[in-house]
Design a protein around this motif. Structure first.
Motif, mmCIF file in Angstrom:
data_model
loop_
_atom_site.group_PDB
_atom_site.id
_atom_site.type_symbol
_atom_site.label_atom_id
_atom_site.label_comp_id
_atom_site.label_asym_id
_atom_site.label_seq_id
_atom_site.Cartn_x
_atom_site.Cartn_y
_atom_site.Cartn_z
ATOM 1 N N GLY A 183 -9.844 0.154 6.358
ATOM 2 C CA GLY A 183 -8.793 -0.699 6.908
ATOM 3 C C GLY A 183 -7.411 -0.286 6.429
ATOM 4 O O GLY A 183 -6.437 -0.275 7.205
ATOM 5 N N LEU A 184 -7.299 0.080 5.153
ATOM 6 C CA LEU A 184 -6.016 0.511 4.608
ATOM 7 C C LEU A 184 -5.555 1.834 5.220
ATOM 8 O O LEU A 184 -4.366 2.016 5.501
ATOM 9 N N VAL A 185 -6.489 2.752 5.446
ATOM 10 C CA VAL A 185 -6.134 4.038 6.047
ATOM 11 C C VAL A 185 -5.671 3.839 7.490
ATOM 12 O O VAL A 185 -4.678 4.444 7.932
ATOM 13 N N MET A 186 -6.349 2.976 8.230
ATOM 14 C CA MET A 186 -5.925 2.679 9.597
ATOM 15 C C MET A 186 -4.527 2.066 9.600
ATOM 16 O O MET A 186 -3.676 2.411 10.429
ATOM 17 N N ALA A 187 -4.270 1.177 8.652
ATOM 18 C CA ALA A 187 -2.949 0.543 8.558
ATOM 19 C C ALA A 187 -1.862 1.578 8.264
ATOM 20 O O ALA A 187 -0.765 1.516 8.830
ATOM 21 N N SER A 188 -2.162 2.531 7.396
ATOM 22 C CA SER A 188 -1.155 3.547 7.057
ATOM 23 C C SER A 188 -0.833 4.425 8.259
ATOM 24 O O SER A 188 0.311 4.868 8.432
ATOM 25 N N SER A 189 -1.805 4.675 9.123
ATOM 26 C CA SER A 189 -1.538 5.475 10.330
ATOM 27 C C SER A 189 -0.676 4.697 11.320
ATOM 28 O O SER A 189 0.183 5.273 11.998
ATOM 29 N N ILE A 190 -0.893 3.382 11.418
ATOM 30 C CA ILE A 190 -0.064 2.543 12.289
ATOM 31 C C ILE A 190 1.380 2.552 11.804
ATOM 32 O O ILE A 190 2.330 2.658 12.594
ATOM 33 N N GLU A 191 1.566 2.441 10.484
ATOM 34 C CA GLU A 191 2.915 2.460 9.911
ATOM 35 C C GLU A 191 3.559 3.835 10.083
ATOM 36 O O GLU A 191 4.771 3.935 10.307
ATOM 37 N N GLU A 192 2.766 4.891 9.957
ATOM 38 C CA GLU A 192 3.288 6.250 10.040
ATOM 39 C C GLU A 192 3.993 6.504 11.374
ATOM 40 O O GLU A 192 5.047 7.151 11.422
ATOM 41 N N TRP A 193 3.459 5.977 12.467
ATOM 42 C CA TRP A 193 4.020 6.249 13.787
ATOM 43 C C TRP A 193 4.805 5.072 14.351
ATOM 44 O O TRP A 193 5.198 5.086 15.523
ATOM 45 N N GLY A 194 5.037 4.020 13.559
ATOM 46 C CA GLY A 194 5.915 2.922 13.976
ATOM 47 C C GLY A 194 5.337 2.025 15.047
ATOM 48 O O GLY A 194 6.079 1.291 15.715
ATOM 49 N N LEU A 195 4.018 2.043 15.220
ATOM 50 C CA LEU A 195 3.408 1.213 16.257
ATOM 51 C C LEU A 195 3.612 -0.273 15.963
ATOM 52 O O LEU A 195 3.772 -1.082 16.880
ATOM 53 N N HIS A 196 3.632 -0.642 14.680
ATOM 54 C CA HIS A 196 3.792 -2.053 14.315
ATOM 55 C C HIS A 196 5.158 -2.589 14.755
ATOM 56 O O HIS A 196 5.271 -3.744 15.176
ATOM 57 N N ASP A 239 -20.646 -2.121 8.521
ATOM 58 C CA ASP A 239 -19.223 -2.099 8.884
ATOM 59 C C ASP A 239 -18.499 -0.947 8.190
ATOM 60 O O ASP A 239 -17.587 -0.347 8.757
ATOM 61 N N ALA A 240 -18.897 -0.649 6.959
ATOM 62 C CA ALA A 240 -18.243 0.442 6.220
ATOM 63 C C ALA A 240 -18.452 1.775 6.929
ATOM 64 O O ALA A 240 -17.525 2.592 7.036
ATOM 65 N N VAL A 241 -19.658 2.021 7.427
ATOM 66 C CA VAL A 241 -19.954 3.260 8.147
ATOM 67 C C VAL A 241 -19.066 3.366 9.378
ATOM 68 O O VAL A 241 -18.458 4.411 9.660
ATOM 69 N N THR A 242 -18.965 2.269 10.126
ATOM 70 C CA THR A 242 -18.147 2.248 11.335
ATOM 71 C C THR A 242 -16.695 2.569 11.020
ATOM 72 O O THR A 242 -16.054 3.399 11.681
ATOM 73 N N GLY A 243 -16.144 1.888 10.000
ATOM 74 C CA GLY A 243 -14.743 2.087 9.646
ATOM 75 C C GLY A 243 -14.444 3.501 9.206
ATOM 76 O O GLY A 243 -13.443 4.108 9.632
ATOM 77 N N VAL A 244 -15.303 4.068 8.382
ATOM 78 C CA VAL A 244 -15.064 5.420 7.860
ATOM 79 C C VAL A 244 -15.159 6.458 8.985
ATOM 80 O O VAL A 244 -14.388 7.431 9.007
ATOM 81 N N ILE A 245 -16.068 6.269 9.940
ATOM 82 C CA ILE A 245 -16.184 7.213 11.064
ATOM 83 C C ILE A 245 -14.870 7.260 11.845
ATOM 84 O O ILE A 245 -14.335 8.338 12.148
ATOM 85 N N ILE A 246 -14.312 6.091 12.160
ATOM 86 C CA ILE A 246 -13.093 6.044 12.977
ATOM 87 C C ILE A 246 -11.911 6.638 12.229
ATOM 88 O O ILE A 246 -11.160 7.466 12.768
ATOM 89 N N VAL A 247 -11.701 6.231 10.973
ATOM 90 C CA VAL A 247 -10.503 6.711 10.262
ATOM 91 C C VAL A 247 -10.618 8.191 9.901
ATOM 92 O O VAL A 247 -9.590 8.866 9.744
ATOM 93 N N SER A 248 -11.830 8.706 9.796
ATOM 94 C CA SER A 248 -11.981 10.138 9.526
ATOM 95 C C SER A 248 -11.426 10.967 10.680
ATOM 96 O O SER A 248 -10.883 12.062 10.472
ATOM 97 N N ILE A 249 -11.553 10.455 11.903
ATOM 98 C CA ILE A 249 -11.048 11.182 13.072
ATOM 99 C C ILE A 249 -9.525 11.347 12.995
ATOM 100 O O ILE A 249 -8.979 12.351 13.465
ATOM 101 N N LEU A 250 -8.845 10.370 12.388
ATOM 102 C CA LEU A 250 -7.381 10.406 12.327
ATOM 103 C C LEU A 250 -6.871 11.630 11.571
ATOM 104 O O LEU A 250 -5.749 12.082 11.812
ATOM 105 N N PHE A 251 -7.672 12.179 10.672
ATOM 106 C CA PHE A 251 -7.214 13.279 9.837
ATOM 107 C C PHE A 251 -7.280 14.645 10.546
ATOM 108 O O PHE A 251 -6.774 15.636 10.013
ATOM 109 N N PHE A 252 -7.905 14.688 11.739
ATOM 110 C CA PHE A 252 -7.912 15.970 12.462
ATOM 111 C C PHE A 252 -7.462 15.834 13.909
ATOM 112 O O PHE A 252 -7.198 16.837 14.579
ATOM 113 N N PHE A 253 -7.339 14.597 14.430
ATOM 114 C CA PHE A 253 -6.909 14.421 15.821
ATOM 115 C C PHE A 253 -5.423 14.762 15.921
ATOM 116 O O PHE A 253 -4.617 14.298 15.113
ATOM 117 N N PRO A 254 -5.007 15.563 16.902
ATOM 118 C CA PRO A 254 -3.605 16.025 16.951
ATOM 119 C C PRO A 254 -2.620 14.907 17.298
ATOM 120 O O PRO A 254 -2.950 13.981 18.049
#
Length: 606
Positions: A95-108, A380-395
């Motif tokens: 959840g924290l990693v997803m939040a940091s990506s939202i802040e990184e691109w100003g979506l909030h 839930d932990a497995v689900t969350g980690v799968i999604i946020v892991s994609i953020l580290f390589f998706f362009p």
């Protein structure tokens, strides 16, 4: 040496004195109580003292179990250390990693400005818009980050509506007060330095005057009265944001740390309980958040002058002109963001996917997608980690096939949606340690028998009707968390509450859920939560404003939780029955005095 001088010196070293004296003061626990229970209670009380007084940093106190439990013979290190990074911590981390990506691109910020442009610019609607936006963002971001982001937006809108705060405060003073201030050489301090356009904020123009200042035909008393009203509205704006952030954090498991503490301790005390996951918690807590948010909005808008006839009827006066300027400011700020770029669109997609997959994994009221996997393997932990892991390589830039075949195309470096450095800087690792310390403490309380020992001394509380006990528990923890961290509060009291529920043969969730939610309802003091402190630091709010507003907010919160637990909470979690998972063989051995007749009696009362 004078007493005042001595007291000041003692205060300068009070934390060091506390670190030295607290272990000595609590030594009797080691010798007057049963051996293992006494040792565990000694560590728990010592940690509670350090957490409440912050004699040590919270994260450092959270690591004390690694030192004390093995050395005192309470729990071996191989059982203590794994508690610091269990499955629940991975869910929180995702959840924290997803939040940091939202802040990184100003979506909030885009979400916030869009909501404010929809709700309108009348004070009450703007307060509602601020609260809705803050609560939604804090479901996914940290409450502190949400408040820090929303307050500058609120200040810019307020300056557009009412002008400069310093000028507004001067207008509120009577002529006698102003003369006295000049004689005494006092001057007001400007609290906000947001960039502003003087022609927009300090003058009113008419259609035919082209920049010439409009003649104000109001009397001095009318101007002063209107300025006082505007200051009240300003306070309402500032105070609603941290309150809404605290309320919004309760709606998701990852929204605030106490929710995750509940999950971790449920798995420790009642391993067979699988009722609480991201989906089922959201289905219960989201309606509760909306209810409390609506009641809180009515109270704040009423208290700070937002509820009036202007909500329903449009008037063409100087206020409507100020509202038009505020609307133009919001629209201008939103337009400055430009169209949604590829990175923002991608983050939006993964954010929605993150929420939907967590919600639908096993929502309990319908069959979730987890049935396609081996039972009990995907959490839930497995689900969350799968999604946020994609953020580290998706362009972060739209891929183009032309780039491969164009030798003149610029070779720009590949930039993913999120870098590890950004995630590392954004994640509050101290909170993860704090969660681990709480789980280690709960494990020790269970295995040492301390929880059972405390539960035995709480037997007289069995006479209190469960519905009344829910309100008392919520009220007590809401008051306690005014002075202590909400995470530390729930860590300290949740094992006791779980044991109390088992002793009086009430569904443990009936007591544990209100306790968890109540820990987030800290509204009365600036020191209660970081969001409160940020709003108070603006310099416009006073402690009495927060106490007056927060006291009623606490009451509304307690009533809302009680209503939720006794209506849809009962239906969702079968709270009117004592479940099988609450009295396995090991629990039965701990509670030999609990009989079927007492179970039936308690359930009848509930």
């Amino acid at each position: 040496m004078k007493v005042s001088v001595l007291s000041k010196k003692l205060w300068c070293v009070h934390k060091q004195l506390l670190l030295l004296l607290a272990p000595l003061v609590f030594l009797p626990f080691l010798f007057t109580l049963p051996e293992k229970e006494g040792k565990c209670l000694y560590v728990v009380v010592l940690m509670a003292t350090f957490w409440c007084t912050e004699a040590l940093p919270l994260a450092v106190t959270a690591m004390l179990p690694v030192c004390l439990f093995p050395t005192l013979g309470i729990l071996p290190a191989k059982k203590v250390c794994p508690q610091y990074f269990i499955e629940t911590n991975f869910l929180f981390l995702s959840g924290l990693v997803m939040a940091s990506s939202i802040e990184e691109w100003g979506l909030h910020r885009r979400i916030a400005l869009k909501v404010l442009s929809i709700v309108g610019v009348k004070p009450a609607w703007l307060i509602l818009g601020m609260m809705l936006t803050s609560s939604f963002l804090s479901m996914w971001l940290s409450n502190t980050a949400t408040t820090a982001m929303m307050l500058p937006i609120a200040n810019a809108i307020l300056e557009s509506l009412f002008g400069d705060l310093e000028t507004l405060k001067k207008k509120c003073k009577s002529p006698e007060d102003h003369e006295s201030a000049v004689i005494n050489g006092q001057s007001s301090v400007k609290l906000h330095s947001l960039p502003s356009e003087p022609s927009e904020k300090q003058t009113l123009s008419t259609d035919g005057m082209d920049g010439v200042e409009q003649t104000d035909l109001r009397t001095a008393e009318e101007i002063r009265s209107e300025s006082e009203y505007q200051l009240k509205v300003w306070k309402g704006f500032l105070i609603c944001i941290p309150y809404a952030a605290s309320i919004g954090g309760t709606a998701t498991l990852t929204g605030t740390a106490p929710n995750l503490i509940l999950i971790g301790q449920l798995k420790s005390y009642f391993p067979d309980c699988d009722l609480i996951n991201f989906g089922s918690w959201f289905a219960f807590a989201f309606p509760l958040m909306l209810l409390f948010l609506f009641l809180g909005w009515l109270w704040i808008a009423f208290l700070y002058g937002g509820l009036n006839t202007r909500l329903c009827f449009a008037k063409d006066d100087w206020r409507s002109q100020a509202e038009a300027r505020a609307k133009a400011l919001i629209k201008e700020d939103y337009q400055k963001l430009g169209p949604i770029n590829f990175a923002e669109g991608s983050i939006s997609f993964f954010f929605v996917l993150f929420a939907v997959l967590l919600f639908t994994r096993d929502p309990k009221f319908v069959t979730g997608w987890s049935v396609f996997f081996k039972k009990g393997y995907v959490s839930d932990a497995v689900t969350g980690v799968i999604i946020v892991s994609i953020l580290f390589f998706f362009p972060s830039q739209k891929p183009s096939l032309k780039w491969w075949f164009d030798p003149k195309a610029q070779n720009t470096p590949y930039v993913p949606l999120l870098s590890w450095k950004k995630a590392q800087d954004s994640v509050p690792w101290n909170i993860i340690l704090l969660l681990g310390g709480g789980f280690a403490m709960a494990k020790a309380c269970e295995e040492s028998g301390l929880a059972s020992w405390i539960g035995g001394h709480l037997q007289p509380l069995a006479e209190v009707p469960p519905a009344a006990a829910v309100m008392l528990i919520t009220a007590f923890l809401a008051c306690f968390t005014e002075f202590a961290s909400n995470t530390a509060t729930i860590i300290i009291f949740l094992p006791v509450i779980a044991e109390l529920a088992s002793r009086v043969s009430v569904n443990p969730l009936y007591f544990m859920i209100p306790a968890t939610v109540g820990c987030s309802y800290a509204f009365m003091l600036p020191v209660s939560t970081p969001p409160n402190s940020i709003a108070f630091a603006s310099g416009h709010l006073m402690v009495k404003d927060m106490v007056k507003t927060g006291f009623v907010m606490n009451i509304l919160g307690i009533l809302s939780v009680s209503l939720a637990m006794n209506t849809w909470g009962v239906a969702m979690f079968s709270l009117n029955t004592y479940p099988e998972w609450a009295h396995p063989a090991n629990k039965t051995a701990l509670f030999p005095n609990v009989h079927v007749s007492s179970l039936q009696s308690a359930n009848a009362t509930l």
